[in-house]
Design a protein around this motif. Structure first.
Motif, short mmCIF file in Angstrom:
data_model
loop_
_atom_site.label_atom_id
_atom_site.label_comp_id
_atom_site.label_asym_id
_atom_site.label_seq_id
_atom_site.Cartn_x
_atom_site.Cartn_y
_atom_site.Cartn_z
N PHE A 239 27.78 -12.88 -17.69
CA PHE A 239 28.92 -12.56 -17.22
C PHE A 239 28.69 -11.53 -16.17
O PHE A 239 28.52 -9.82 -16.29
CB PHE A 239 30.00 -13.07 -18.31
CG PHE A 239 29.96 -13.90 -18.61
CD1 PHE A 239 30.89 -15.22 -18.19
CD2 PHE A 239 29.32 -13.91 -20.03
CE1 PHE A 239 30.69 -16.25 -19.45
CE2 PHE A 239 29.34 -15.13 -20.75
CZ PHE A 239 30.73 -16.59 -20.06
N GLU A 240 29.10 -11.17 -14.81
CA GLU A 240 29.72 -10.77 -13.96
C GLU A 240 30.92 -10.60 -13.94
O GLU A 240 31.53 -10.68 -13.73
CB GLU A 240 29.06 -11.43 -12.44
CG GLU A 240 27.53 -11.48 -12.02
CD GLU A 240 28.26 -12.01 -10.79
OE1 GLU A 240 27.95 -11.89 -10.24
OE2 GLU A 240 26.97 -13.58 -10.73
N PRO A 241 30.99 -8.95 -14.43
CA PRO A 241 32.14 -7.98 -14.50
C PRO A 241 32.98 -7.97 -13.59
O PRO A 241 34.19 -7.85 -13.26
CB PRO A 241 31.78 -6.35 -15.12
CG PRO A 241 30.28 -7.13 -16.01
CD PRO A 241 29.79 -8.14 -14.84
N ARG A 242 32.29 -7.96 -11.79
CA ARG A 242 32.81 -7.98 -10.74
C ARG A 242 33.76 -9.12 -10.71
O ARG A 242 34.74 -8.09 -9.85
CB ARG A 242 32.08 -8.16 -9.69
CG ARG A 242 31.35 -9.19 -9.60
CD ARG A 242 30.23 -8.95 -8.22
NE ARG A 242 29.32 -10.17 -7.82
CZ ARG A 242 29.64 -11.37 -7.09
NH1 ARG A 242 30.72 -10.50 -5.99
NH2 ARG A 242 29.10 -12.03 -6.91
N TRP A 243 33.63 -10.30 -11.14
CA TRP A 243 35.14 -10.49 -10.98
C TRP A 243 35.52 -10.56 -12.19
O TRP A 243 35.45 -10.95 -13.60
CB TRP A 243 34.13 -12.99 -11.17
CG TRP A 243 33.40 -13.04 -9.80
CD1 TRP A 243 31.53 -13.49 -10.50
CD2 TRP A 243 33.47 -13.38 -8.90
NE1 TRP A 243 31.21 -13.69 -8.98
CE2 TRP A 243 32.32 -13.26 -8.07
CE3 TRP A 243 34.45 -12.92 -7.99
CZ2 TRP A 243 32.01 -13.98 -6.99
CZ3 TRP A 243 34.29 -13.42 -7.02
CH2 TRP A 243 33.34 -13.80 -6.29
N ARG A 244 37.49 -10.75 -11.92
CA ARG A 244 37.98 -10.57 -12.99
C ARG A 244 38.31 -12.27 -13.71
O ARG A 244 39.45 -11.92 -14.68
CB ARG A 244 39.01 -9.80 -11.92
CG ARG A 244 38.98 -8.83 -10.93
CD ARG A 244 38.95 -7.82 -12.42
NE ARG A 244 39.54 -6.44 -13.49
CZ ARG A 244 39.45 -5.40 -14.24
NH1 ARG A 244 38.64 -5.57 -14.53
NH2 ARG A 244 40.53 -5.81 -15.21
N TYR A 245 38.62 -12.92 -12.81
CA TYR A 245 39.37 -14.33 -13.48
C TYR A 245 38.55 -15.58 -12.76
O TYR A 245 38.25 -16.40 -13.60
CB TYR A 245 40.34 -14.91 -12.53
CG TYR A 245 40.88 -13.62 -12.19
CD1 TYR A 245 42.52 -13.67 -12.74
CD2 TYR A 245 41.31 -12.78 -11.45
CE1 TYR A 245 42.49 -12.69 -13.58
CE2 TYR A 245 42.06 -12.03 -11.13
CZ TYR A 245 43.27 -11.29 -12.49
OH TYR A 245 43.91 -10.57 -11.66
N VAL A 246 37.16 -15.88 -12.47
CA VAL A 246 36.37 -16.63 -12.00
C VAL A 246 34.64 -15.98 -12.41
O VAL A 246 34.03 -17.14 -12.49
CB VAL A 246 35.59 -17.13 -10.37
CG1 VAL A 246 37.97 -17.50 -10.13
CG2 VAL A 246 35.97 -16.19 -10.04
N GLY A 247 34.77 -15.94 -13.52
CA GLY A 247 34.06 -15.26 -13.54
C GLY A 247 32.20 -16.37 -14.70
O GLY A 247 31.69 -16.32 -14.55
N ASP A 248 34.14 -17.58 -14.86
CA ASP A 248 33.30 -18.49 -16.44
C ASP A 248 31.73 -19.45 -14.95
O ASP A 248 31.05 -19.53 -14.47
CB ASP A 248 33.92 -18.89 -16.43
CG ASP A 248 34.66 -18.96 -17.31
OD1 ASP A 248 34.55 -17.79 -18.38
OD2 ASP A 248 36.32 -19.36 -17.17
N SER A 249 32.98 -19.55 -13.55
CA SER A 249 31.94 -20.37 -12.40
C SER A 249 31.01 -19.77 -12.42
O SER A 249 30.00 -20.25 -11.73
CB SER A 249 33.73 -20.76 -11.55
OG SER A 249 34.48 -21.59 -11.80
N ALA A 250 30.89 -18.71 -11.91
CA ALA A 250 29.92 -17.66 -11.65
C ALA A 250 29.05 -18.13 -12.81
O ALA A 250 27.64 -18.10 -12.09
CB ALA A 250 30.39 -16.24 -11.05
N TRP A 251 29.20 -17.81 -13.52
CA TRP A 251 28.25 -17.30 -15.11
C TRP A 251 27.41 -19.12 -15.03
O TRP A 251 26.93 -19.34 -15.04
CB TRP A 251 28.58 -17.46 -16.24
CG TRP A 251 27.55 -17.12 -17.36
CD1 TRP A 251 27.21 -16.79 -17.07
CD2 TRP A 251 27.67 -18.13 -18.44
NE1 TRP A 251 26.10 -16.66 -18.52
CE2 TRP A 251 26.76 -18.04 -19.43
CE3 TRP A 251 28.71 -19.79 -19.15
CZ2 TRP A 251 26.41 -18.89 -20.21
CZ3 TRP A 251 27.84 -21.01 -19.61
CH2 TRP A 251 27.34 -19.80 -20.97
N VAL A 252 27.92 -20.38 -14.55
CA VAL A 252 27.71 -21.45 -14.90
C VAL A 252 27.14 -21.90 -13.45
O VAL A 252 25.86 -22.61 -13.75
CB VAL A 252 29.02 -22.78 -15.24
CG1 VAL A 252 28.42 -24.31 -14.67
CG2 VAL A 252 29.99 -22.27 -16.07
#
Length: 276
Positions: free
Chosen positions: A162-175
């Protein structure tokens, strides 16, 4: 080790107890890794001594950093992360184990989930759709992480953290990264998980909506312009996928009133409409 379940934790003692209980009674070989960033709400009075978990108390830079720390410690063949306000339903992990065993080419599995209020009463349910690139990049995610499971080779070989730079939408970025890497994903039409509307869920905060807008803005301009068509296609997929229909059903979960015993809820009128 068959399963590694990772839970990021911070000041959620009451909900975490229910989460831990729901993992512990799955009846499959597993480890439950809880990454706590130093809770001061009583969590650390019981968590380090709970034999059902592997507790790690250390500072992190946010939820996704905590999840990544758990991923690096995970020893299971199959991995998932479950937030403190989420639970597994009875038989969830055995059904996932069976699916992966009979589909060796599938690396990521999405199942269905039930949403409840703070008292464990049914609100709505979500049947998942396999995420597509255009929709994932411009619209709310078509899956829930509490019902997402994946093989460890996603981490060991693919290095898709996961990308820690995202605080809330890391799930979307990961998918989105999974899709871009052409990872084989499938849907299992079964309720495996529970999501609780506690009133303090990160995904419901305005900051989450603001960050989602920033994430969507990273999509190519032409794709953003086609968003209405993307949404229309998504709704057709939902219709054809049976997302809008569900017969009455039962589910069992732990509640704050019954933290040591599952209670069964009957859903006479299921609804896919988000409410809380």
């Amino acid at each position: 080790m068959r399963f590694s379940i990772i839970t990021p934790s911070f000041r959620n003692s009451e909900w975490l107890r229910l989460c831990v209980a729901s993992v512990a009674d799955q009846g499959v070989e597993h480890e439950h890794i809880v990454q706590d960033t130093g809770s001061d709400d009583g969590t650390l009075d019981w968590l380090p001594a709970d034999p059902r978990v592997k507790a790690f108390v250390e500072k992190d830079s946010g939820m996704y950093d905590a999840i990544n720390r758990g991923l690096r410690r995970a020893g299971g063949d199959f991995i998932a992360y479950l937030n403190c306000d989420e639970q597994y339903l009875p038989g969830a992990l055995p059904s996932v184990d069976e699916f992966f065993s009979t589909h060796p080419d599938v690396d990521v599995l999405f199942a269905d989930a039930v949403a409840v209020n703070g008292d464990g009463e049914y609100l709505w349910h979500r049947k998942m759709l396999r995420p597509l690139r255009w929709h994932t990049w411009t619209c709310p995610l078509s899956t829930l992480t509490c019902a997402t499971f994946f093989r460890r080779r996603i981490i060991d070989e693919g290095k898709i953290f996961f990308e820690p730079r995202w605080r809330y939408v890391g799930d979307s970025a990961w998918v989105l990264r999974l899709i871009q890497a052409d990872v084989k994903m499938r849907i299992m039409r079964r309720f495996t998980s529970v999501f609780t509307h506690t009133g303090e869920n990160l995904s419901l905060q305005q900051k989450a909506q603001d960050e989602a807008a920033v994430f969507y803005a990273t999509a190519p301009a032409i794709l953003r312009g086609l968003r209405p068509l993307v949404l229309a296609q998504h709704r057709v997929r939902r219709l054809l996928g049976g997302i809008y229909t569900q017969p009455p059903f039962d589910f069992s979960l732990y509640t704050r009133q019954t933290p040591d015993l599952r209670v069964t809820r009957h859903v006479d009128k299921p609804t896919f409409r988000w409410r809380w």
